[in-house]
Design a protein around this motif. Structure first.
Motif, PDB file in Angstrom:
ATOM      1  N   THR A   1      13.900   7.167 -52.220  1.00  0.00           N
ATOM      2  CA  THR A   1      14.866   7.593 -51.209  1.00  0.00           C
ATOM      3  C   THR A   1      14.309   8.783 -50.430  1.00  0.00           C
ATOM      4  OG1 THR A   1      16.518   7.131 -52.883  1.00  0.00           O
ATOM      5  CG2 THR A   1      17.302   8.190 -50.886  1.00  0.00           C
ATOM      6  N   VAL A   2      14.480   8.748 -49.120  1.00  0.00           N
ATOM      7  CA  VAL A   2      14.061   9.880 -48.293  1.00  0.00           C
ATOM      8  C   VAL A   2      15.111  10.979 -48.417  1.00  0.00           C
ATOM      9  CG1 VAL A   2      13.669  10.675 -45.923  1.00  0.00           C
ATOM     10  CG2 VAL A   2      12.813   8.445 -46.637  1.00  0.00           C
ATOM     11  N   ILE A   3      14.675  12.170 -48.849  1.00  0.00           N
ATOM     12  CA  ILE A   3      15.642  13.271 -48.982  1.00  0.00           C
ATOM     13  C   ILE A   3      15.226  14.505 -48.177  1.00  0.00           C
ATOM     14  CG2 ILE A   3      16.602  12.584 -51.216  1.00  0.00           C
ATOM     15  CD1 ILE A   3      14.746  14.815 -52.354  1.00  0.00           C
ATOM     16  N   GLY A   4      14.095  14.392 -47.478  1.00  0.00           N
ATOM     17  CA  GLY A   4      13.693  15.543 -46.661  1.00  0.00           C
ATOM     18  C   GLY A   4      12.736  15.125 -45.556  1.00  0.00           C
ATOM     19  N   HIS A   5      12.658  15.953 -44.548  1.00  0.00           N
ATOM     20  CA  HIS A   5      11.761  15.667 -43.419  1.00  0.00           C
ATOM     21  C   HIS A   5      11.359  16.959 -42.741  1.00  0.00           C
ATOM     22  CE1 HIS A   5      11.172  15.322 -39.032  1.00  0.00           C
ATOM     23  NE2 HIS A   5      10.487  14.244 -39.341  1.00  0.00           N
ATOM     24  N   LEU A   6      10.144  16.971 -42.209  1.00  0.00           N
ATOM     25  CA  LEU A   6       9.768  17.982 -41.215  1.00  0.00           C
ATOM     26  C   LEU A   6       8.712  17.390 -40.301  1.00  0.00           C
ATOM     27  CD1 LEU A   6       6.779  19.208 -41.980  1.00  0.00           C
ATOM     28  CD2 LEU A   6       8.051  20.696 -43.483  1.00  0.00           C
ATOM     29  N   LYS A   7       8.621  17.982 -39.105  1.00  0.00           N
ATOM     30  CA  LYS A   7       7.686  17.453 -38.106  1.00  0.00           C
ATOM     31  C   LYS A   7       6.656  18.518 -37.758  1.00  0.00           C
ATOM     32  CE  LYS A   7       7.681  15.611 -33.420  1.00  0.00           C
ATOM     33  NZ  LYS A   7       8.540  15.348 -32.252  1.00  0.00           N
TER      34      LYS A   7
ATOM     35  N   VAL B   1       6.073  23.874 -36.845  1.00  0.00           N
ATOM     36  CA  VAL B   1       6.891  23.065 -37.766  1.00  0.00           C
ATOM     37  C   VAL B   1       8.323  23.038 -37.252  1.00  0.00           C
ATOM     38  CG1 VAL B   1       7.895  23.008 -40.079  1.00  0.00           C
ATOM     39  CG2 VAL B   1       5.474  23.436 -39.817  1.00  0.00           C
ATOM     40  N   GLU B   2       8.887  21.845 -37.140  1.00  0.00           N
ATOM     41  CA  GLU B   2      10.274  21.744 -36.660  1.00  0.00           C
ATOM     42  C   GLU B   2      11.014  20.622 -37.385  1.00  0.00           C
ATOM     43  OE1 GLU B   2      10.277  20.900 -32.433  1.00  0.00           O
ATOM     44  OE2 GLU B   2       8.527  19.628 -32.632  1.00  0.00           O
ATOM     45  N   THR B   3      12.304  20.547 -37.101  1.00  0.00           N
ATOM     46  CA  THR B   3      13.185  19.523 -37.686  1.00  0.00           C
ATOM     47  C   THR B   3      13.055  19.480 -39.223  1.00  0.00           C
ATOM     48  OG1 THR B   3      12.509  18.272 -35.716  1.00  0.00           O
ATOM     49  CG2 THR B   3      14.138  17.248 -37.119  1.00  0.00           C
ATOM     50  N   VAL B   4      13.124  20.686 -39.818  1.00  0.00           N
ATOM     51  CA  VAL B   4      13.058  20.789 -41.284  1.00  0.00           C
ATOM     52  C   VAL B   4      14.452  20.499 -41.828  1.00  0.00           C
ATOM     53  CG1 VAL B   4      12.532  22.311 -43.243  1.00  0.00           C
ATOM     54  CG2 VAL B   4      11.331  22.632 -41.060  1.00  0.00           C
ATOM     55  N   VAL B   5      14.548  19.496 -42.658  1.00  0.00           N
ATOM     56  CA  VAL B   5      15.884  19.176 -43.201  1.00  0.00           C
ATOM     57  C   VAL B   5      15.783  18.567 -44.596  1.00  0.00           C
ATOM     58  CG1 VAL B   5      15.966  16.912 -42.038  1.00  0.00           C
ATOM     59  CG2 VAL B   5      18.103  18.021 -42.699  1.00  0.00           C
TER      60      VAL B   5
ATOM     61  N   GLY C   1      15.445  23.856 -54.667  1.00  0.00           N
ATOM     62  CA  GLY C   1      14.020  24.185 -54.513  1.00  0.00           C
ATOM     63  C   GLY C   1      13.232  23.125 -53.767  1.00  0.00           C
ATOM     64  N   LEU C   2      13.945  22.109 -53.224  1.00  0.00           N
ATOM     65  CA  LEU C   2      13.222  21.006 -52.590  1.00  0.00           C
ATOM     66  C   LEU C   2      12.728  21.356 -51.177  1.00  0.00           C
ATOM     67  CD1 LEU C   2      15.441  18.087 -53.880  1.00  0.00           C
ATOM     68  CD2 LEU C   2      13.115  18.659 -54.577  1.00  0.00           C
ATOM     69  N   GLY C   3      13.474  22.223 -50.488  1.00  0.00           N
ATOM     70  CA  GLY C   3      13.027  22.685 -49.155  1.00  0.00           C
ATOM     71  C   GLY C   3      11.720  23.447 -49.313  1.00  0.00           C
ATOM     72  N   LYS C   4      11.686  24.295 -50.318  1.00  0.00           N
ATOM     73  CA  LYS C   4      10.483  25.077 -50.609  1.00  0.00           C
ATOM     74  C   LYS C   4       9.316  24.132 -50.939  1.00  0.00           C
ATOM     75  CE  LYS C   4      10.778  28.921 -53.496  1.00  0.00           C
ATOM     76  NZ  LYS C   4      10.835  29.556 -54.810  1.00  0.00           N
TER      77      LYS C   4
ATOM     78  N   GLU D   1      16.069  33.801 -43.687  1.00  0.00           N
ATOM     79  CA  GLU D   1      15.907  34.225 -45.094  1.00  0.00           C
ATOM     80  C   GLU D   1      15.109  33.196 -45.894  1.00  0.00           C
ATOM     81  OE1 GLU D   1      16.808  37.127 -46.387  1.00  0.00           O
ATOM     82  OE2 GLU D   1      17.361  37.644 -44.334  1.00  0.00           O
ATOM     83  N   PHE D   2      15.410  31.912 -45.632  1.00  0.00           N
ATOM     84  CA  PHE D   2      14.701  30.832 -46.325  1.00  0.00           C
ATOM     85  C   PHE D   2      13.199  30.942 -46.056  1.00  0.00           C
ATOM     86  CE2 PHE D   2      13.098  26.359 -45.650  1.00  0.00           C
ATOM     87  CZ  PHE D   2      12.968  26.008 -46.984  1.00  0.00           C
ATOM     88  N   TYR D   3      12.827  31.118 -44.781  1.00  0.00           N
ATOM     89  CA  TYR D   3      11.407  31.164 -44.433  1.00  0.00           C
ATOM     90  C   TYR D   3      10.745  32.471 -44.902  1.00  0.00           C
ATOM     91  CZ  TYR D   3      12.470  27.020 -41.742  1.00  0.00           C
ATOM     92  OH  TYR D   3      12.864  25.759 -41.383  1.00  0.00           O
TER      93      TYR D   3
END
Ligand code: COA
Length: 208
Positions: free
Chosen positions: A61-67, A80-84, A93-96, A123-125
């Motif tokens: 399953t796709v649970i994240g994306h970035l371009k 880097v854009e469209t981080v989700v 911790g999956l975004g990281k 803050e995330f970045y």
């Protein structure tokens, strides 16, 4: 994180529809326009990277994306854009993980600096080592030429915060290790020679 993979979308096209739905759930846009944009993904940028969860039984399953988008005026950098991350998977911790894996991918392209912009996720970045920087244009010299023609009017204040991170190139441990090994061999050889010399000297002394 063994159950997760970060993959280039254009090499895994069967994830395109899931990826489109994920992005559109965060930033709604016409499906046609979104699919068109995703279909531009290629090896030489722009590249869409997807975070895929292995649910077992070969079900993913796709649970994240970035371009990753090129910056024409900075050929050794990337935007880097469209981080989700899928809503129900956030805060784990999956975004990281997606960002770090993407940085590894970016290094393989020989790129040195990552830029991005954010309105409310500073803050995330910051936690990932990004620092605030001057705004940059990802539209190349044409847009700056247009800007010069159309402005004396200052642009409206933007809430966007630009950030960047310099990537540390991979250290070639093998080479260092080999150097280390050959130094150790040299030391061992000279120690052996030294012992041989000492023994010969002892024998000569005894004879005399
Ligand atoms: C932003 C986003 C990608 C973060 O993904 P995530 O999987 O929830 O983040 P993580 O769990 O990997 O968080 C990593 C760290 O950042 C922190 N963090 C995450 N989101 C944060 C926020 N909004 N504010 C402050 N800290 C945040 C976490 O607490 C965690 O800190 P820790 O390492 O000290 O534990 C996700 O929330 C998302 O998809 N948001 C909607 C889309 C979006 O706004 N994208 C960004 C566009 S610029």
């Amino acid at each position: 994180m063994d159950d997760f993979d970060v993959l280039p979308l254009h090499r895994n096209k069967h994830f395109t529809k899931q990826c489109c739905d994920l992005i559109n759930s965060e930033w709604p846009r016409s499906e046609t326009a979104r699919l068109y944009s995703l279909e531009n993904s290629c090896d030489t940028l722009p590249t869409s990277l997807v975070l895929v969860k292995n649910d077992g039984n070969n079900c993913k399953t796709v649970i994240g994306h970035l371009k990753l988008t090129p910056i024409p005026s900075m050929p050794d950098s990337v935007f880097v854009e469209t981080v989700v991350i899928k809503t129900n998977q956030r805060g784990l911790g999956l975004g990281k993980h997606l960002m770090y894996k993407s940085e590894e991918y970016i290094k393989t392209l020989g790129l040195k600096t990552v830029y991005l912009s954010t309105i409310d996720k500073k803050e995330f970045y910051l936690k990932l080592g990004y620092v605030g920087c001057q705004s940059i244009s990802i539209y190349g010299s044409f847009s700056s030429a247009v800007n010069k023609l159309t402005t004396n009017i200052p642009p409206p204040p933007s809430k966007k915060q630009y950030m960047k991170k310099k990537l540390i190139p991979k250290i070639k441990i093998n080479v260092r290790y080999q150097n280390c090994q050959s130094s150790l061999k040299t030391i061992a050889r000279s120690l052996r020679n030294r012992r041989l010399l000492d023994r010969t000297r002892d024998r000569l002394n005894k004879k005399n």
